[in-house]
Design a protein around this motif. Structure first.
Motif, short mmCIF file in Angstrom:
data_model
loop_
_atom_site.label_atom_id
_atom_site.label_comp_id
_atom_site.label_asym_id
_atom_site.label_seq_id
_atom_site.Cartn_x
_atom_site.Cartn_y
_atom_site.Cartn_z
N PHE A 140 -114.45 77.78 -9.99
CA PHE A 140 -114.19 77.64 -11.43
C PHE A 140 -115.23 76.73 -12.07
N SER A 141 -115.46 76.98 -13.34
CA SER A 141 -116.47 76.22 -14.08
C SER A 141 -115.80 75.11 -14.88
N ILE A 142 -116.62 74.25 -15.47
CA ILE A 142 -116.14 73.22 -16.41
C ILE A 142 -116.72 73.60 -17.77
N PRO A 143 -115.94 74.30 -18.60
CA PRO A 143 -116.49 74.81 -19.87
C PRO A 143 -117.13 73.73 -20.73
N ASP A 144 -116.55 72.51 -20.71
CA ASP A 144 -117.10 71.42 -21.52
C ASP A 144 -118.53 71.09 -21.11
N MET A 145 -118.78 71.06 -19.81
CA MET A 145 -120.13 70.76 -19.33
C MET A 145 -121.11 71.86 -19.71
N ASP A 146 -120.62 73.10 -19.73
CA ASP A 146 -121.47 74.21 -20.15
C ASP A 146 -121.77 74.13 -21.64
N ARG A 147 -120.77 73.79 -22.46
CA ARG A 147 -120.99 73.70 -23.90
C ARG A 147 -122.01 72.62 -24.24
N TYR A 148 -121.95 71.52 -23.50
CA TYR A 148 -122.89 70.43 -23.74
C TYR A 148 -124.17 70.58 -22.93
N GLN A 149 -124.23 71.62 -22.09
CA GLN A 149 -125.41 71.92 -21.28
C GLN A 149 -125.82 70.72 -20.43
N LEU A 150 -124.82 70.13 -19.78
CA LEU A 150 -125.06 68.97 -18.92
C LEU A 150 -125.02 69.39 -17.46
N PRO A 151 -125.83 68.76 -16.61
CA PRO A 151 -125.83 69.11 -15.18
C PRO A 151 -124.58 68.61 -14.49
N LEU A 152 -124.16 69.34 -13.45
CA LEU A 152 -123.03 68.89 -12.64
C LEU A 152 -123.51 67.90 -11.59
N ASN A 153 -122.70 66.91 -11.34
CA ASN A 153 -123.08 65.82 -10.43
C ASN A 153 -122.01 65.69 -9.34
N SER A 154 -122.39 65.88 -8.08
CA SER A 154 -121.43 65.81 -6.97
C SER A 154 -120.76 64.45 -6.88
N SER A 155 -121.45 63.40 -7.27
CA SER A 155 -120.88 62.06 -7.17
C SER A 155 -119.74 61.83 -8.16
N ALA A 156 -119.63 62.69 -9.18
CA ALA A 156 -118.55 62.56 -10.15
C ALA A 156 -117.27 63.25 -9.69
N LEU A 157 -117.35 63.96 -8.57
CA LEU A 157 -116.25 64.80 -8.10
C LEU A 157 -115.41 64.09 -7.04
N ASN A 158 -114.10 64.23 -7.17
CA ASN A 158 -113.17 63.63 -6.23
C ASN A 158 -111.94 64.51 -6.11
#
Length: 203
Positions: A140-158
């Motif tokens: 699944f995606s994170i629509p908010d991150m796509d709208r803001y065109q921001l990179p995904l960061n593994s360190s932010a995931l828990n």
């Protein structure tokens, strides 16, 4: 910049608001015909619900698609209740954010805690849930991150697991937090159906 681009789209949308049952409900109508409905807790300004619907080429309106909040069941009546009962043991996926994080809950996952893994797929810009026993897989995606065109960061995931529920947390980046704060300022300017400002409390 990408963040102002999304904020400008929200500002340009036709907005109506309603204060009801301790919630501020906001409806957006975008120039392209798409509709978005959100519900916020009046006291905390926390997002409770976000739904989308669109019109097809013939002008027919699609059912609401839930992005944040409890998923809605299209079926009603006795048959709908039976279908819901039959699927009650199936995994239920929903998003329920906190102020600082995007958060998802997957209920009805009965497997041991150590079989789960959650990872970031940078190439497809999504999160992937796997089990080592190959009993469950979800992307699944994170629509908010796509709208803001921001990179995904593994360190932010828990993630955590308890009571047959997998809780996945992704810390919101500063750009999203700043944008959400700006949006709340904008929404306070929107008049509600009874003529109050959006930050007024219900009677």
């Amino acid at each position: 910049m990408a963040v102002p681009g999304w904020l400008e789209r929200l500002r340009a949308a036709e907005k109506t608001a309603l204060l009801q049952d301790g919630k501020r409900k906001v409806h957006y109508l975008f120039p392209d015909g798409k509709e978005m409905a959100e519900e916020y807790d009046v006291k905390t300004s926390g997002l409770l619900v976000r739904k989308w619907r669109v019109k097809n080429a013939l002008g027919a309106v699609s059912p609401w698609q839930t992005e944040v909040g409890e998923p809605t069941h299209p079926c009603g009546g006795v048959l709908g209740s039976e279908l819901i009962k039959e699927s009650s043991s199936n995994p239920i996926f929903m998003r329920k954010d906190t102020k600082m994080s995007f958060q998802w809950r997957i209920r009805n996952l009965p497997y041991p805690k150590d079989v789960y893994s959650v990872s970031v797929d940078q190439s497809e810009r999504c999160l992937i849930v796997r089990t080592t026993n190959k009993k469950y897989y979800k992307k699944f995606s994170i629509p908010d991150m796509d709208r803001y065109q921001l990179p995904l960061n593994s360190s932010a995931l828990n993630f955590a697991y308890a009571n047959c529920t997998l809780i996945i947390t992704y810390q919101k980046p500063k750009e999203v937090l700043d944008a959400e704060e700006e949006l709340q300022r904008e929404l306070r300017k929107v008049k509600t159906a009874n003529g109050q400002n959006g930050d007024c409390k219900t009677q």
